[in-house]
Design a protein around this motif. Structure first.
Motif, PDB file in Angstrom:
ATOM      1  N   ALA A 295       0.569  -1.315  -0.032  1.00  0.00           N
ATOM      2  CA  ALA A 295       0.066  -0.133   0.001  1.00  0.00           C
ATOM      3  C   ALA A 295       0.731   1.153   0.021  1.00  0.00           C
ATOM      4  N   ALA A 296       1.889   1.160  -0.027  1.00  0.00           N
ATOM      5  CA  ALA A 296       3.002   2.301  -0.174  1.00  0.00           C
ATOM      6  C   ALA A 296       2.519   3.250  -1.468  1.00  0.00           C
ATOM      7  N   PRO A 297       2.168   4.543  -0.941  1.00  0.00           N
ATOM      8  CA  PRO A 297       2.000   5.479  -1.941  1.00  0.00           C
ATOM      9  C   PRO A 297       2.766   6.047  -2.765  1.00  0.00           C
ATOM     10  N   ASP A 298       2.454   6.601  -3.785  1.00  0.00           N
ATOM     11  CA  ASP A 298       3.379   7.330  -4.537  1.00  0.00           C
ATOM     12  C   ASP A 298       4.235   8.419  -4.068  1.00  0.00           C
ATOM     13  N   ASN A 299       3.456   9.150  -3.227  1.00  0.00           N
ATOM     14  CA  ASN A 299       4.113  10.353  -2.589  1.00  0.00           C
ATOM     15  C   ASN A 299       3.977  10.127  -1.041  1.00  0.00           C
ATOM     16  N   LEU A 300       5.264   9.740  -0.390  1.00  0.00           N
ATOM     17  CA  LEU A 300       5.333   9.148   0.936  1.00  0.00           C
ATOM     18  C   LEU A 300       4.656  10.219   1.984  1.00  0.00           C
ATOM     19  N   LEU A 301       4.212  11.505   1.702  1.00  0.00           N
ATOM     20  CA  LEU A 301       3.678  12.222   2.808  1.00  0.00           C
ATOM     21  C   LEU A 301       2.229  12.515   2.516  1.00  0.00           C
ATOM     22  N   THR A 302       1.864  12.256   1.268  1.00  0.00           N
ATOM     23  CA  THR A 302       0.421  12.816   1.105  1.00  0.00           C
ATOM     24  C   THR A 302      -0.385  11.436   0.889  1.00  0.00           C
ATOM     25  N   GLY A 303       0.142  10.176   0.822  1.00  0.00           N
ATOM     26  CA  GLY A 303      -0.711   9.035   0.607  1.00  0.00           C
ATOM     27  C   GLY A 303      -1.418   8.577   1.938  1.00  0.00           C
ATOM     28  N   PHE A 304      -1.272   9.049   2.760  1.00  0.00           N
ATOM     29  CA  PHE A 304      -1.948   8.687   4.322  1.00  0.00           C
ATOM     30  C   PHE A 304      -1.766   7.178   4.431  1.00  0.00           C
ATOM     31  N   GLY A 305      -0.561   6.729   4.506  1.00  0.00           N
ATOM     32  CA  GLY A 305      -0.363   5.220   4.957  1.00  0.00           C
ATOM     33  C   GLY A 305      -0.813   5.290   6.739  1.00  0.00           C
ATOM     34  N   PHE A 306      -0.250   6.588   7.043  1.00  0.00           N
ATOM     35  CA  PHE A 306      -0.709   6.684   8.750  1.00  0.00           C
ATOM     36  C   PHE A 306      -1.019   8.177   8.737  1.00  0.00           C
ATOM     37  N   TYR A 307      -1.845   8.324   9.889  1.00  0.00           N
ATOM     38  CA  TYR A 307      -2.396   9.798  10.101  1.00  0.00           C
ATOM     39  C   TYR A 307      -1.973  10.392  11.176  1.00  0.00           C
ATOM     40  N   GLU A 308      -1.228   9.790  12.096  1.00  0.00           N
ATOM     41  CA  GLU A 308      -0.950  10.367  13.446  1.00  0.00           C
ATOM     42  C   GLU A 308       0.429  10.396  13.644  1.00  0.00           C
ATOM     43  N   PRO A 309       1.157  11.409  14.483  1.00  0.00           N
ATOM     44  CA  PRO A 309       0.586  12.498  14.711  1.00  0.00           C
ATOM     45  C   PRO A 309       0.512  13.598  13.562  1.00  0.00           C
ATOM     46  N   PHE A 310      -0.797  13.910  13.344  1.00  0.00           N
ATOM     47  CA  PHE A 310      -0.946  14.944  12.124  1.00  0.00           C
ATOM     48  C   PHE A 310      -0.153  16.212  11.955  1.00  0.00           C
ATOM     49  N   TRP A 311       0.272  16.544  13.078  1.00  0.00           N
ATOM     50  CA  TRP A 311       1.064  17.935  13.193  1.00  0.00           C
ATOM     51  C   TRP A 311       2.500  17.506  12.498  1.00  0.00           C
ATOM     52  N   LEU A 312       2.841  16.584  12.601  1.00  0.00           N
ATOM     53  CA  LEU A 312       4.212  16.019  11.841  1.00  0.00           C
ATOM     54  C   LEU A 312       4.275  15.779  10.491  1.00  0.00           C
TER      55      LEU A 312
END
Length: 463
Positions: A295-312
């Motif tokens: 499920a690795a997204p094509d953009n590591l920071l925008t594919g939302f493989g994880f959600y928290e901490p959201f501020w990070l």
């Protein structure tokens, strides 16, 4: 001829000394320019900050397509090829003697000096087309990072079950407006390109590594044809991440005069930089695949493989946007300079092109304002039409890898070092060039096929 040229270089210094300006002459290099002060460490820093950019965000996806065996192997292979051809290119900074030969200040100068003819035009077309493509890719990347910031806040507030869907089109317009306003300011004081700040991408410390030896399996929404195309596109993503040959000569031009020769210093700097970058890429790509698996997204920071901490996630995406605003402007400067120089030469008496209005420290030109704004609008519109980050990155990497990273360095080195045609070294170099050409063609085909597949269900300007 060499002796005559040497005399010409000494004569102005003799006059300068007689005029009582010996101190000024001591601050000049052999070409009359201010003395260069770059070292092994500064050159290494330049390369590392130039190489590590937005391309790193797609590496986890690339490893996911190839698997635990072929993924890291492909990354090491591209690292070796990039390093080796960079050492060949470093030899071409000076034409003739490696310590006293004529300096080539840019990649294009090196091609013109060593190859000449139609190859110079071919190099120019590839370079400028690549820069235009990078501008489009940066527009896409920045917009989806801005969109991800909004989605992260939405998920945190309303829960992960909410779709939190939105269009990236408004963010592309914002990015285009910001870059256009920045261009209207002082074009000579542009920000440098910082490396993006990436957070740890592991959802939790106790997460068990995912993935398989062969990557994403056929089935569950992935056909055998898609598997092939995605695997080929992965090569383009990796190539894009390692790309820096088009600015290598410019970096080498900052290194102080011999001894040792600039080429030796640059080769050492390249060795350290590529090794450092490869370690970083391996950690980012492999840890991303271990964390997200297939499920690795094509953009590591925008594919939302994880959600928290959201501020990070927000901090990392803000860093990406800031990086891309500066990088967009720096990468576009050669295009702007080329067009404006050609326009000035074609219409030297045109007030529209030559007249400038001074407003404090700024120099405003109607032609520059019109042309640069039009360029930003064009790249923004194209980005709106094709908002596919991974595909664009893969295509850019595939198209620019062979000519700029392999073909021209190999051809210039053969010409510079007079490698005999048909010799063992000549055959090995040509084999390397042809092999990389085939890889580039395959990677470009994979990216194009994936774009065509996405366009079947995508509506233009829908974001």
């Amino acid at each position: 001829m060499a002796a005559h040229e040497g005399t010409n270089r000494v004569a102005p210094m003799e006059v300068t000394v007689e005029a009582g300006n010996a101190g000024e002459a001591a601050w000049l290099d052999d070409d009359g320019r201010p003395q260069r002060t770059g070292t092994f460490w500064t050159a290494s820093a330049h390369i590392i900050t130039a190489v590590i950019g937005s391309g790193v965000l797609s590496l986890a996806w690339a490893i996911a397509q190839l698997g635990w065996v072929a993924g890291p192997a492909a990354m090491l292979l591209f690292a070796f090829v990039t390093y080796y051809t960079a050492t060949l290119l470093a030899e071409c900074y000076r034409t003739g003697d490696p310590e006293t030969g004529k300096r080539n200040y840019t990649y294009m100068d090196a091609v013109r000096s060593n190859l000449g003819g139609a190859k110079v035009a071919f190099c120019g077309v590839i370079q400028y087309a690549n820069l235009v493509g990078v501008a489009i890719g940066y527009t896409i990347a920045s917009s989806i990072s801005m969109k991800a910031i909004r989605r992260a806040g939405c998920f945190h507030t309303h829960g992960h079950a909410e779709p939190c869907s939105s269009s990236s089109i408004p963010y592309m317009i914002v990015f285009g407006a910001v870059t256009s306003i920045r261009f209207r300011g002082s074009p000579s004081s542009l920000p440098s390109c910082p490396s993006p700040i990436l957070p740890s991408d592991s959802p939790s410390a106790s997460h068990r590594p995912s993935g398989s030896l062969t990557g994403i399996s056929i089935g569950a929404g992935v056909t055998s044809t898609q598997k092939v195309w995605h695997s080929l596109q992965a090569f383009g993503d990796i190539a894009f991440a390692y790309s820096f040959s088009n600015i290598l000569i410019e970096i080498q031009d900052t290194i102080k005069a011999p001894p040792p020769s600039e080429s030796k210093v640059m080769q050492k700097a390249t060795r350290l930089s590529v090794a450092t970058t490869t370690i970083f890429y391996m950690l980012c790509g492999c840890m991303g695949y271990a964390a997200f698996g297939d499920a690795a997204p094509d953009n590591l920071l925008t594919g939302f493989g994880f959600y928290e901490p959201f501020w990070l996630l927000d901090v990392a995406n803000v860093a990406i946007v800031v990086h891309l605003v500066g990088a967009y402007q720096v990468f576009c400067q050669p295009i702007f300079a080329f067009v404006e120089r050609r326009a000035a030469a074609a219409w030297p008496h045109s007030a529209f092109i030559s007249r400038e209005l001074r407003v404090g420290p700024f120099a405003l030109s109607l032609f520059r304002l019109t042309w640069r704004s039009a360029f930003v609008c064009l790249t923004t519109v194209v980005a709106m039409l094709l908002p596919f980050f991974g595909n664009v990155v893969g295509f850019l990497g595939a198209v620019s890898f062979w000519p700029l990273t392999v073909y021209f360095p190999v051809e210039m080195y053969i010409k510079q070092r007079r490698v005999p045609r048909g010799s063992t070294k000549w055959i090995c170099l040509q084999t390397l060039s042809i092999s990389c050409l085939l890889v580039s063609i395959a990677a470009a085909a994979g990216s194009i096929a994936d774009v065509m597949d996405a366009l079947k269900v995508y509506r233009p300007f829908s974001g």
